[in-house]
Design an enzyme around this catalytic site. Structure first.
Site, PDB file in Angstrom:
ATOM      1  N   GLY A  23       0.847  -1.193   0.000  1.00  0.00           N
ATOM      2  CA  GLY A  23       0.000   0.000   0.000  1.00  0.00           C
ATOM      3  C   GLY A  23       0.878   1.238   0.000  1.00  0.00           C
ATOM      4  CB  ALA A  25       2.734   2.618   4.729  1.00  0.00           C
ATOM      5  CB  SER A  50      -6.664  -0.237   2.966  1.00  0.00           C
ATOM      6  OG  SER A  50      -7.112  -1.370   3.633  1.00  0.00           O
ATOM      7  CD1 TRP A  53      -9.847  -0.887  -3.594  1.00  0.00           C
ATOM      8  CD2 TRP A  53     -10.665  -1.899  -1.766  1.00  0.00           C
ATOM      9  NE1 TRP A  53     -10.020  -2.219  -3.892  1.00  0.00           N
ATOM     10  CE2 TRP A  53     -10.520  -2.859  -2.786  1.00  0.00           C
ATOM     11  CE3 TRP A  53     -11.158  -2.300  -0.531  1.00  0.00           C
ATOM     12  CZ2 TRP A  53     -10.853  -4.195  -2.609  1.00  0.00           C
ATOM     13  CZ3 TRP A  53     -11.495  -3.632  -0.349  1.00  0.00           C
ATOM     14  CH2 TRP A  53     -11.341  -4.572  -1.377  1.00  0.00           C
ATOM     15  N   GLY A  56     -10.903   9.081   0.294  1.00  0.00           N
ATOM     16  CA  GLY A  56     -10.592  10.412   0.811  1.00  0.00           C
ATOM     17  C   GLY A  56      -9.346  10.927   0.119  1.00  0.00           C
ATOM     18  N   GLY A  57      -8.752  11.955   0.683  1.00  0.00           N
ATOM     19  CA  GLY A  57      -7.556  12.514   0.062  1.00  0.00           C
ATOM     20  C   GLY A  57      -6.396  12.512   1.030  1.00  0.00           C
ATOM     21  CD  GLU A 116     -12.377  14.576   3.599  1.00  0.00           C
ATOM     22  OE1 GLU A 116     -11.750  14.115   4.570  1.00  0.00           O
ATOM     23  OE2 GLU A 116     -12.299  14.103   2.460  1.00  0.00           O
ATOM     24  CG  HIS A 230     -16.503   5.894   6.701  1.00  0.00           C
ATOM     25  ND1 HIS A 230     -17.665   6.360   6.123  1.00  0.00           N
ATOM     26  CD2 HIS A 230     -15.528   6.741   6.303  1.00  0.00           C
ATOM     27  CE1 HIS A 230     -17.380   7.433   5.397  1.00  0.00           C
ATOM     28  NE2 HIS A 230     -16.087   7.688   5.488  1.00  0.00           N
ATOM     29  NE  ARG A 276     -14.137   9.503   8.937  1.00  0.00           N
ATOM     30  CZ  ARG A 276     -13.122   9.218   8.131  1.00  0.00           C
ATOM     31  NH1 ARG A 276     -12.376   8.160   8.357  1.00  0.00           N
ATOM     32  NH2 ARG A 276     -12.854   9.953   7.093  1.00  0.00           N
ATOM     33  CG  HIS A 333     -12.952   3.518   7.243  1.00  0.00           C
ATOM     34  ND1 HIS A 333     -12.843   3.120   5.920  1.00  0.00           N
ATOM     35  CD2 HIS A 333     -12.400   4.766   7.304  1.00  0.00           C
ATOM     36  CE1 HIS A 333     -12.253   4.083   5.226  1.00  0.00           C
ATOM     37  NE2 HIS A 333     -11.955   5.079   6.038  1.00  0.00           N
ATOM     38  NE  ARG A 368      -7.762   7.016   9.653  1.00  0.00           N
ATOM     39  CZ  ARG A 368      -8.415   7.442   8.575  1.00  0.00           C
ATOM     40  NH1 ARG A 368      -8.118   8.611   8.026  1.00  0.00           N
ATOM     41  NH2 ARG A 368      -9.370   6.707   8.051  1.00  0.00           N
ATOM     42  CB  SER A 373      -5.148   6.899   6.993  1.00  0.00           C
ATOM     43  OG  SER A 373      -6.029   7.047   5.923  1.00  0.00           O
TER      44      SER A 373
HETATM   45  C1  SIN Z   1     -13.633   9.274   3.337  1.00  0.00           C
HETATM   46  O1  SIN Z   1     -13.342   9.899   2.329  1.00  0.00           O
HETATM   47  O2  SIN Z   1     -14.735   9.344   3.855  1.00  0.00           O
HETATM   48  C2  SIN Z   1     -12.595   8.384   3.968  1.00  0.00           C
HETATM   49  C3  SIN Z   1     -11.330   9.099   4.135  1.00  0.00           C
HETATM   50  C4  SIN Z   1     -10.558   8.585   5.315  1.00  0.00           C
HETATM   51  O3  SIN Z   1     -10.789   7.474   5.770  1.00  0.00           O
HETATM   52  O4  SIN Z   1      -9.732   9.344   5.832  1.00  0.00           O
END
Ligand code: SIN
Length: 510
Positions: A23, A25, A50, A53, A56-57, A116, A230, A276, A333, A368, A373
């Site tokens: 991934g 890392a 992960s 997939w 987010g950014g 966000e 999530h 979240r 998540h 988090r 991440s």
């Molecule tokens: C998301 O875009 O909702 C997930 C992003 C994340 O897990 O930091």
């Protein structure tokens, strides 16, 4: 009774560094090491992790008007104040350089960052809209394949090998054989353990085996009671569930119930813009099916900014542009705890590093912050690379086992999932945790299966057992989950499993 599996001597390999996991890392550390080092990257898959997939950014304060100090404040606020502030300062301070590094690898970020939930500023950098993880991994994989010093090996970790001086290599399952890979430096970038829950957004293989293997050779592990759920996993398939990114709510999507009512406001004035953990908790308590209604975003905006969401729903038989509300439910998540590390990803075992989701660097506290991440994977991957070249380690011969004894019986995966769902969900209590602990003890070695499968589930059982102990001990509510039977307490402690001693409860670094 176990099975004696023969090693495959002709596949006995040696490398300067072994990285387990492909991934963000794993590839960040491999691509940051000098090209003179021979590096093996070992993963079950080089296309499904992960990171591939991630919807987010990457959070980074690099625009005028934003400061790393604000990113630090937001990260600690989201983490319930249980973060290690020095580690957070390293993370947010290095974030602009992480973006720069990814751009140099070929990632084409959009020109403007977005905001966000939990972030006080627009600082989330996306590439390809809600397919940022895929865009990053495409660029890193291209660089990885171009680098002659990086060898890609498909395989899964069986165990980490060590002697009195630290790690000496690993044993992997590779094409039906067990293979020894010798190396004085092993970097675990093996991901988290959210595959232990029935509803999860990670690949099914994320069972935390890397974390348990590190513990077995003496690395400490911490914060295992914290798992992030999530709220908006798309409930149109079985797990792994595809994620509807949080940014959809930021852009105006609603969460509604069976009757089309926006029920979040009854519990939180921020409604869809609550963080979240709060949204997941409200959904968990609200009876009936919840839906994400993307229509307020507008058709053109939805297709342009969230192509992956639209495509994922269409592939599962529901067109959100034409038909609106998409069924959703919370899902496991992100694994917040893991192998305890220092500021370079170094563990308590010489030569062993942990980075990314399998690590507990202390940056996330009890919860988090969104889009931290991918950032953590790059920042600590690059820091681990610096440390690896500075610390010299050589091997003085490795015992060659010839064969390995693996179990042939283990609890079934379904039985493990069932007890994890019952005791380690969004809302927990002491009696559910005790009953799961009892069932886990009674479930051991119940079903006959192939040795690699039995080994994987044996390690998963060990991790669940530690998670249950930590969950029982954390009797208050903080961060990513709620104790329905909570007792008031000062939450500022860290639960650490140290091999050879009982669980340690220590005041967290300030
Ligand atoms: C998301 O875009 O909702 C997930 C992003 C994340 O897990 O930091």
């Amino acid at each position: 009774m176990g099975a004696l599996i023969k090693m495959t001597p002709e596949l006995d390999l040696s490398f300067d560094v072994v990285v387990i996991g492909a991934g963000i890392a794993g590839l960040s550390v491999a691509l940051s090491l000098p090209p003179t080092l021979r590096i093996a990257i070992i993963s079950r898959s080089f296309t499904v992790t992960s990171s591939h997939w991630a919807k987010g950014g990457v959070a980074a304060a690099c625009k005028h008007g934003d400061e790393p100090a604000e990113h630090l404040r937001d990260t600690i606020e989201a983490g319930g104040g249980l973060n290690d502030p020095d580690q957070v300062a390293l993370l947010v301070g290095a974030a602009p350089e992480a973006i720069d590094f990814l751009q140099r690898q070929g990632v084409d970020f959009e020109v403007k960052p977005e905001r966000e939930a939990g972030h006080s500023q627009p600082r989330i950098w996306h590439a390809d809209g809600d397919a940022t993880g895929g865009a990053i991994m495409r660029a890193l994989s291209t660089r990885q394949r171009e680098a002659p010093n990086l060898t890609e090996i498909e395989g899964s970790l069986i165990e980490i090998l060590n002697d009195d001086n630290g790690v000496v290599g690993i044993m992997i399952a590779h094409r039906g054989s067990l293979v020894l890979v010798r190396s004085p430096r092993v970097v675990l970038a093996s991901g988290g353990a959210t595959g232990l829950w029935s509803d999860h957004t990670s690949p099914n293989s994320n069972l935390g085996n890397g974390i348990v293997n590190a513990y077995r050779v003496g690395a400490s592990v911490a914060d295992l009671e914290f798992t992030q759920f999530h709220p908006t996993a798309i409930a149109l398939s079985t797990s792994p569930l595809s994620l509807a990114t949080e940014a959809l709510r930021g852009a105006g999507a609603w969460i509604v119930d069976d009757e089309g009512k926006r029920f979040l406001f009854e519990a939180d004035p921020a409604g869809e813009l609550a963080t979240r953990d709060k949204v997941a908790r409200i959904m968990y308590r609200h009876p009936g099916q919840a839906y994400l209604d993307p229509r307020p975003i507008g058709r053109e905006n939805l297709e342009r900014r969230f192509p992956t969401f639209v495509q994922d729903c269409r592939q599962r038989g529901h067109d959100p542009v034409l038909h609106g509300p998409v069924p959703i439910r919370p899902a496991a998540h992100y694994t917040i705890g893991g192998v305890l590390t220092g500021s370079y990803g170094e563990t308590s075992v010489p030569g062993l590093y942990a980075i990314g989701e399998c690590a507990s660097t202390g940056v996330h506290g009890a919860n988090r912050l969104a889009s931290n991440s991918l950032l953590e994977g790059v920042v600590f991957g690059r820091r681990a690379a610096d440390h690896l070249v500075d610390v010299s380690r050589t091997l003085h011969g490795v015992y060659y086992p010839g064969s390995v004894d693996l179990p042939t019986r283990a609890p079934t995966r379904a039985s493990l999932t069932h007890l994890v769902d019952g005791a380690l969900g969004i809302e927990r209590n002491a009696s559910a945790i005790s009953s799961a602990t009892e069932r886990l003890v009674n479930a051991s070695s119940t079903v006959e299966m192939g040795p690699c499968n039995a080994w994987e589930l044996t390690l998963a059982s060990e991790l669940i057992s530690m998670m249950l102990i930590a969950a029982r001990e954390r009797s208050g509510t903080v961060g990513s989950h709620t104790r329905s039977d909570e007792r008031p307490e000062d939450p500022n402690y860290r639960l650490t499993f140290v091999k050879g001693s009982t669980l340690r409860r220590e005041v967290r670094p300030k």
